[in-house]
Design a protein around this motif. Structure first.
Motif, mmCIF file in Angstrom:
data_model
loop_
_atom_site.group_PDB
_atom_site.id
_atom_site.type_symbol
_atom_site.label_atom_id
_atom_site.label_comp_id
_atom_site.label_asym_id
_atom_site.label_seq_id
_atom_site.Cartn_x
_atom_site.Cartn_y
_atom_site.Cartn_z
ATOM 1 N N GLU A 302 -5.414 72.183 56.105
ATOM 2 C CA GLU A 302 -6.805 72.623 56.232
ATOM 3 C C GLU A 302 -6.916 74.127 55.993
ATOM 4 O O GLU A 302 -7.883 74.597 55.364
ATOM 5 N N VAL A 303 -5.940 74.890 56.477
ATOM 6 C CA VAL A 303 -5.952 76.335 56.257
ATOM 7 C C VAL A 303 -5.778 76.644 54.767
ATOM 8 O O VAL A 303 -6.463 77.521 54.211
ATOM 9 N N MET A 304 -4.913 75.908 54.129
ATOM 10 C CA MET A 304 -4.692 76.136 52.699
ATOM 11 C C MET A 304 -5.938 75.770 51.893
ATOM 12 O O MET A 304 -6.279 76.453 50.921
ATOM 13 N N GLU A 305 -6.618 74.711 52.311
ATOM 14 C CA GLU A 305 -7.860 74.340 51.633
ATOM 15 C C GLU A 305 -8.956 75.369 51.890
ATOM 16 O O GLU A 305 -9.753 75.685 50.990
ATOM 17 N N HIS A 306 -8.960 75.903 53.099
ATOM 18 C CA HIS A 306 -9.925 76.963 53.416
ATOM 19 C C HIS A 306 -9.652 78.201 52.554
ATOM 20 O O HIS A 306 -10.597 78.856 52.089
ATOM 21 N N ALA A 307 -8.377 78.517 52.353
ATOM 22 C CA ALA A 307 -8.023 79.650 51.493
ATOM 23 C C ALA A 307 -8.502 79.411 50.063
ATOM 24 O O ALA A 307 -9.015 80.324 49.408
ATOM 25 N N ARG A 308 -8.372 78.200 49.596
ATOM 26 C CA ARG A 308 -8.829 77.883 48.235
ATOM 27 C C ARG A 308 -10.342 78.053 48.121
ATOM 28 O O ARG A 308 -10.839 78.630 47.138
ATOM 29 N N ARG A 309 -11.087 77.544 49.108
ATOM 30 C CA ARG A 309 -12.551 77.682 49.063
ATOM 31 C C ARG A 309 -12.955 79.147 49.142
ATOM 32 O O ARG A 309 -13.893 79.584 48.475
ATOM 33 N N HIS A 310 -12.247 79.907 49.982
ATOM 34 C CA HIS A 310 -12.570 81.318 50.151
ATOM 35 C C HIS A 310 -12.364 82.086 48.836
ATOM 36 O O HIS A 310 -13.202 82.913 48.454
ATOM 37 N N VAL A 311 -11.268 81.795 48.133
ATOM 38 C CA VAL A 311 -10.968 82.515 46.896
ATOM 39 C C VAL A 311 -11.891 82.073 45.764
ATOM 40 O O VAL A 311 -12.431 82.903 45.018
ATOM 41 N N ALA A 327 -1.561 84.230 48.344
ATOM 42 C CA ALA A 327 -1.541 85.437 49.181
ATOM 43 C C ALA A 327 -2.330 85.233 50.464
ATOM 44 O O ALA A 327 -1.943 85.747 51.524
ATOM 45 N N CYS A 328 -3.432 84.460 50.399
ATOM 46 C CA CYS A 328 -4.243 84.214 51.590
ATOM 47 C C CYS A 328 -3.494 83.379 52.623
ATOM 48 O O CYS A 328 -3.384 83.767 53.795
ATOM 49 N N TRP A 329 -2.999 82.201 52.207
ATOM 50 C CA TRP A 329 -2.320 81.372 53.205
ATOM 51 C C TRP A 329 -0.992 81.995 53.641
ATOM 52 O O TRP A 329 -0.531 81.783 54.773
ATOM 53 N N LEU A 330 -0.373 82.814 52.756
ATOM 54 C CA LEU A 330 0.854 83.503 53.133
ATOM 55 C C LEU A 330 0.563 84.535 54.218
ATOM 56 O O LEU A 330 1.361 84.698 55.164
ATOM 57 N N GLU A 381 -9.942 85.187 56.669
ATOM 58 C CA GLU A 381 -9.763 84.901 58.094
ATOM 59 C C GLU A 381 -9.632 83.404 58.285
ATOM 60 O O GLU A 381 -10.208 82.609 57.530
ATOM 61 N N LEU A 382 -8.877 83.030 59.316
ATOM 62 C CA LEU A 382 -8.722 81.611 59.620
ATOM 63 C C LEU A 382 -10.034 81.026 60.131
ATOM 64 O O LEU A 382 -10.808 81.709 60.807
#
Length: 397
Positions: A302-311, A327-330, A381-382
């Motif tokens: 879910e965090v990785m998917e959130h990073a994708r939507r954010h970018v 870079a975001c999820w890292l 942000e998470l």
């Protein structure tokens, strides 16, 4: 330009070209000897280099004062030229079919013997083989010109043929075409010699050193191509090694057990030969990839998917999207690792990387390194539920 000035210019070009050609031959020999075809080609180039060298005035002076046979200075140089032609022809036959050394070096011995006999019968008291001592109609000159052209013309055609076939390998194509131009230039030299024997214009004789010098420089460029590629590759790997060091340092400090040996300093890592630099870069990329796989367990899908939507909600060039997502999820994973969160298996951690090959992997990781400074990554942000998950995981540990 007057013939004397042209001759002096040609001598300088010839001398520098011969020195440069010997230098690249010495540098290329350790790697070329591992490949039969490359070794044969380099031996052919050595032959023509030796033929060029014995025509240099300083070398001719040393030969004349050292060897008895060299008292007939032109005869010595011409005999060496026939030998070089045999080496070139040997390479051509080896590249086209099975080698038949007796078919090459047998006629070579006969040709050299014929030149010695012709010189002895036509001009027995000549100190040097010159056009004054041996007239143009003598079989000596025609045999000599033919012996050279029999080697250089087929070699030029062979290099041109394989160079045109190497369409997908631009450096190989360029190197072969340069060698073809060098052998062609050598063939032109003997055509100029033939024209000079017939017409005797002074300006044409003044072109001899310049023609030889052009041949030497073309050969140097062709032989030097693999060296230039090696230097370029080593410089690119050293640059990547230097640039990736901050990312590698941050990740291996978070997961130190992935390092295979005691880490080098940033400066020490880029020092050494091309092979050593390549191996260090390869090891560094593997260690960064291993850390990425480990840190994926510190973030949820879910965090990785959130990073994708954010970018993807931002206007970024297409080539920056995937590095920015990584870079975001890292960033989130490093924060979780620092907070001593409990890792949980991430289904996405088993996915194979989409980048194959060291260069593409390196380029992607460099893009991730650059993406860490982008505002879209810094502002990531998470989501609230993920922050709660991380906090509870840290507390219960």
């Amino acid at each position: 330009m007057h013939p004397p000035s042209l001759y002096v210019l040609g001598e300088r070009v010839e001398l520098l070209g011969a020195l440069a050609l010997w230098l690249v031959i010495v540098l290329r020999w350790p790697t070329a000897r591992r490949s039969h075809q490359q070794k044969m080609l380099l031996i052919a180039v050595i032959g023509i280099t030796g033929s060029i060298t014995v025509y240099l005035d300083p070398v001719t002076a040393v030969l004349n004062s050292t060897f008895t046979f060299a008292e007939s200075c032109g005869l010595f140089m011409n005999a060496w030229g026939v030998l070089s032609s045999a080496l070139i022809l040997d390479f051509v036959l080896a590249a086209m079919s099975r080698r038949h050394p007796w078919l090459v070096y047998g006629p070579m011995v006969v040709t050299i013997g014929a030149l010695i006999v012709l010189n002895g019968t036509i001009a027995p008291h000549a100190g040097c083989v010159t056009t004054e001592a041996v007239p143009w109609y003598s079989p000596f000159w025609w045999l000599l010109v033919a012996a050279h052209l029999v080697g250089t013309i087929p070699c030029a055609v062979l290099c041109l043929r394989y160079g045109r076939q190497a369409r997908d390998d631009r450096p190989l194509r360029t190197g072969l075409l340069l060698l073809a131009a060098g052998f062609t230039s050598s063939s032109v030299f003997w055509a100029v010699v033939l024209a000079f024997l017939l017409a005797r214009p002074a300006w044409l004789g003044a072109l001899f050193p310049l023609n030889i010098g052009v041949t030497a420089w073309l050969m140097t460029a062709g032989v030097c191509m693999p060296l230039a590629l090696t230097v370029r590759r080593a410089a690119r790997n050293a640059s990547a090694l230097w640039c990736l060091h901050p990312l590698w340092r941050d990740l291996t400090e978070a997961v130190p057990h992935v390092t295979l040996e005691r880490p080098h300093t940033r400066i020490r890592a880029v020092l050494g030969g091309p092979q050593a630099i390549h191996l260090r870069l390869y090891r560094q990329v593997i260690e960064i990839r291993d850390v990425l796989l480990i840190l994926k367990d510190y973030v949820t899908p879910e965090v990785m998917e959130h990073a994708r939507r954010h970018v993807t909600s931002q206007e970024l060039p297409e080539e920056q999207i995937e590095p920015a997502i990584t870079a975001c999820w890292l960033r989130a994973a490093l924060l979780a690792k620092t907070a001593a969160a409990t890792p949980r298996p991430n289904p996405l951690a088993t996915e194979r990387p989409t980048h194959d090959g060291l260069r593409s992997e390196t380029d992607f990781l460099l893009a991730v390194l650059r993406a860490r400074t982008l505002p879209v990554v810094r502002s990531f942000e998470l989501p609230p539920d993920a922050r709660t998950h991380h906090a509870s995981a840290t507390t219960t540990k």
